[in-house]
Scaffold this motif. Sequence first.
Motif, PDB file in Angstrom:
ATOM      1  N   ASP A 110      53.043  -7.684 -18.418  1.00 18.19           N
ATOM      2  CA  ASP A 110      52.648  -8.451 -19.609  1.00 18.19           C
ATOM      3  C   ASP A 110      53.716  -8.557 -20.693  1.00 18.19           C
ATOM      4  O   ASP A 110      53.434  -9.026 -21.787  1.00 18.19           O
ATOM      5  N   HIS A 111      54.898  -8.128 -20.412  1.00 15.92           N
ATOM      6  CA  HIS A 111      55.942  -8.275 -21.420  1.00 15.92           C
ATOM      7  C   HIS A 111      56.571  -9.666 -21.397  1.00 15.92           C
ATOM      8  O   HIS A 111      57.390  -9.992 -22.240  1.00 15.92           O
ATOM      9  N   GLY A 112      56.178 -10.454 -20.380  1.00 18.79           N
ATOM     10  CA  GLY A 112      56.574 -11.866 -20.403  1.00 18.79           C
ATOM     11  C   GLY A 112      57.616 -12.282 -19.382  1.00 18.79           C
ATOM     12  O   GLY A 112      58.283 -13.300 -19.562  1.00 18.79           O
ATOM     13  N   LYS A 113      57.727 -11.544 -18.287  1.00 16.31           N
ATOM     14  CA  LYS A 113      58.713 -11.893 -17.254  1.00 16.31           C
ATOM     15  C   LYS A 113      58.442 -13.280 -16.673  1.00 16.31           C
ATOM     16  O   LYS A 113      59.327 -14.136 -16.630  1.00 16.31           O
ATOM     17  N   THR A 114      57.193 -13.454 -16.232  1.00 19.13           N
ATOM     18  CA  THR A 114      56.853 -14.732 -15.609  1.00 19.13           C
ATOM     19  C   THR A 114      56.976 -15.881 -16.601  1.00 19.13           C
ATOM     20  O   THR A 114      57.497 -16.945 -16.267  1.00 19.13           O
ATOM     21  N   SER A 115      56.532 -15.641 -17.815  1.00 17.27           N
ATOM     22  CA  SER A 115      56.619 -16.703 -18.828  1.00 17.27           C
ATOM     23  C   SER A 115      58.066 -17.097 -19.099  1.00 17.27           C
ATOM     24  O   SER A 115      58.381 -18.272 -19.247  1.00 17.27           O
ATOM     25  N   ASN A 207      61.539  -9.939 -25.816  1.00 20.10           N
ATOM     26  CA  ASN A 207      60.708 -11.136 -25.771  1.00 20.10           C
ATOM     27  C   ASN A 207      59.608 -11.097 -26.847  1.00 20.10           C
ATOM     28  O   ASN A 207      59.365 -10.061 -27.452  1.00 20.10           O
ATOM     29  N   LYS A 208      58.973 -12.231 -27.021  1.00 17.53           N
ATOM     30  CA  LYS A 208      57.852 -12.398 -27.948  1.00 17.53           C
ATOM     31  C   LYS A 208      58.276 -12.222 -29.402  1.00 17.53           C
ATOM     32  O   LYS A 208      57.494 -11.737 -30.230  1.00 17.53           O
ATOM     33  N   ASP A 210      58.468 -14.352 -31.451  1.00 17.19           N
ATOM     34  CA  ASP A 210      57.697 -15.291 -32.274  1.00 17.19           C
ATOM     35  C   ASP A 210      56.465 -14.636 -32.898  1.00 17.19           C
ATOM     36  O   ASP A 210      55.910 -15.139 -33.871  1.00 17.19           O
ATOM     37  N   LEU A 211      56.028 -13.514 -32.339  1.00 18.10           N
ATOM     38  CA  LEU A 211      54.828 -12.867 -32.859  1.00 18.10           C
ATOM     39  C   LEU A 211      55.081 -12.249 -34.236  1.00 18.10           C
ATOM     40  O   LEU A 211      56.145 -11.681 -34.472  1.00 18.10           O
ATOM     41  N   SER A 243      62.040 -15.820 -27.132  1.00 19.81           N
ATOM     42  CA  SER A 243      60.608 -16.088 -27.062  1.00 19.81           C
ATOM     43  C   SER A 243      60.369 -17.045 -25.905  1.00 19.81           C
ATOM     44  O   SER A 243      60.899 -18.158 -25.883  1.00 19.81           O
ATOM     45  N   ALA A 244      59.584 -16.572 -24.947  1.00 17.04           N
ATOM     46  CA  ALA A 244      59.264 -17.423 -23.805  1.00 17.04           C
ATOM     47  C   ALA A 244      58.303 -18.518 -24.245  1.00 17.04           C
ATOM     48  O   ALA A 244      58.099 -19.498 -23.551  1.00 17.04           O
ATOM     49  N   LYS A 245      57.715 -18.313 -25.436  1.00 17.09           N
ATOM     50  CA  LYS A 245      56.745 -19.288 -25.927  1.00 17.09           C
ATOM     51  C   LYS A 245      57.448 -20.446 -26.624  1.00 17.09           C
ATOM     52  O   LYS A 245      57.189 -21.603 -26.331  1.00 17.09           O
TER      53      LYS A 245
HETATM   54  P1  GDP Z   1      54.582 -10.510 -17.073  1.00 16.63           P
HETATM   55  O1  GDP Z   1      53.471  -9.644 -16.608  1.00 16.63           O
HETATM   56  O2  GDP Z   1      55.725  -9.680 -17.582  1.00 16.63           O
HETATM   57  O3  GDP Z   1      55.014 -11.513 -16.066  1.00 16.63           O
HETATM   58  O4  GDP Z   1      54.045 -11.267 -18.374  1.00 16.63           O
HETATM   59  P2  GDP Z   1      53.503 -12.768 -18.498  1.00 16.63           P
HETATM   60  O5  GDP Z   1      54.606 -13.744 -18.458  1.00 16.63           O
HETATM   61  O6  GDP Z   1      52.390 -12.972 -17.564  1.00 16.63           O
HETATM   62  O7  GDP Z   1      52.969 -12.748 -19.994  1.00 16.63           O
HETATM   63  C1  GDP Z   1      51.940 -11.900 -20.427  1.00 16.63           C
HETATM   64  C2  GDP Z   1      51.263 -12.516 -21.641  1.00 16.63           C
HETATM   65  O8  GDP Z   1      52.161 -12.593 -22.739  1.00 16.63           O
HETATM   66  C3  GDP Z   1      50.764 -13.931 -21.407  1.00 16.63           C
HETATM   67  O9  GDP Z   1      49.534 -14.085 -22.050  1.00 16.63           O
HETATM   68  C4  GDP Z   1      51.816 -14.793 -22.071  1.00 16.63           C
HETATM   69  O10 GDP Z   1      51.292 -16.001 -22.538  1.00 16.63           O
HETATM   70  C5  GDP Z   1      52.257 -13.922 -23.220  1.00 16.63           C
HETATM   71  N1  GDP Z   1      53.656 -14.178 -23.594  1.00 16.63           N
HETATM   72  C6  GDP Z   1      54.722 -14.139 -22.780  1.00 16.63           C
HETATM   73  N2  GDP Z   1      55.857 -14.409 -23.453  1.00 16.63           N
HETATM   74  C7  GDP Z   1      55.486 -14.625 -24.730  1.00 16.63           C
HETATM   75  C8  GDP Z   1      56.208 -14.947 -25.934  1.00 16.63           C
HETATM   76  O11 GDP Z   1      57.424 -15.081 -25.976  1.00 16.63           O
HETATM   77  N3  GDP Z   1      55.464 -15.076 -27.079  1.00 16.63           N
HETATM   78  C9  GDP Z   1      54.122 -14.925 -27.102  1.00 16.63           C
HETATM   79  N4  GDP Z   1      53.507 -15.080 -28.271  1.00 16.63           N
HETATM   80  N5  GDP Z   1      53.425 -14.634 -25.984  1.00 16.63           N
HETATM   81  C10 GDP Z   1      54.078 -14.475 -24.831  1.00 16.63           C
END
Ligand code: GDP
Length: 390
Positions: A110-115, A207-208, A210-211, A243-245
């Motif tokens: 959930d740290h945003g790898k896939t995003s 990552n993130k 933007d939060l 920020s992946a967002k």
């Molecule tokens: P993974 O488990 O590392 O692959 O994480 P995901 O890509 O599935 O992201 C987990 C959650 O974090 C999802 O709900 C994404 O929408 C959110 N998320 C990922 N990157 C960002 C970011 O840069 N900013 C924000 N606000 N949310 C993010």
Amino acid sequence: MSKVRIYTLAKDLGVENAKMLELLDGLGVSYKSVSSTIEEETVELIKEMLAEEAAQEGGAAAPQTAATQAATPDAEQDAPTGTPAAAPAQADVSEVPHRAPVVTIMGHVDHGKTSLLDYIRKTKVAAKEAGGITQHVGAFEAQTSKGKIVFIDTPGHEAFTTIRARGANVADIAIIVIAADDSLMPQTREAIAHAQAANVPMLIAINKVDLPQADPDRVKTDLTQLNLVPEEYGGDLVVVPVSAKTGEGVEDLLEYISLTAELEDLRADPKGTFGGVIIEGKVDKQAGVLATVMVQEGTLHVSDFLVVGESYGKIKAMTDSNGNRIKEAGPSTPVQVLGFSEVPSSGEKVQSARNEHAAREIVAQRADERRDAENARVQRRLTLEEMMGP
Ligand code: GDP
Ligand code: MG
């Protein structure tokens, strides 16, 4: 402008970063990485060295301008373009060509790898996917502003560890993704340990950012506790806030990837003997056995015979990571291959054979070797038991 970054200077002078570091080493100037800054005096010394080199190697025509210009301490900052001082016509025709870097993305869930991968992928290759066929492959290639970069998606780091456990290394660079609102978590430490064990250069993407609750400074401080000191704290760890967002910082991350790749000087010969690694294998109800192969050396063609472990197969079809049918694939290309007889496992090495006969021979030889090894093991045990007495 008293200080200049190493890679900026390299770019301005038209020389490779690796070359620049070599010169700095020669001068005994210390630096942390290519993004370290160096003093004006050093810049002048570098220019002189390059000019001398050019004069020696090139001799006549072109380098002379560069020489006189760069040797003058007060040389204009903006030397006319076309004076890549250190690029004397090199006759190194036999050099193996560069290949694209293979980057693995790791980090806590959930740290945003896939995003992050989605963002990179969407912005660069979205158009092609509009057709609808988005296949899951464990690896994909992205055409970025910095050229082709290959990414490997490693859920739970499994692909990375199993591949490494089998003695293969597919990744050239590891990116550790750390959420700015969560900082270091158990899987982050694990990911860092994997990258260190594999001895691949590591970049940190915070990552993130933007939060509102994002706290990148805390992440950096926490990293320091692991003896990983970010550049801005005087260390050599590259840390890029992203920020992946919103996409903020992603371009910087790509830039750092390409700088790191340049330093690694990654090369592979598309005309050489084929060598590759299985990223993952699976059975598709309709298609049969499918495997994602990372081409590392040489070129793979449809109809080639492939050997994996003790089985072989003939490539019936290949698709690239965008789902396009392709006939051949060169180094640093992940391809989905149809035609294996058994499902290969992640990390298994793939070899090619000229024809079916050759493929069979390789397989037979491997089976022999395995049996010999097994027999030897049994023999050792028996001998041990004898020695232990009745
Ligand atoms: P993974 O488990 O590392 O692959 O994480 P995901 O890509 O599935 O992201 C987990 C959650 O974090 C999802 O709900 C994404 O929408 C959110 N998320 C990922 N990157 C960002 C970011 O840069 N900013 C924000 N606000 N949310 C993010
Ligand atoms: Mg994920």
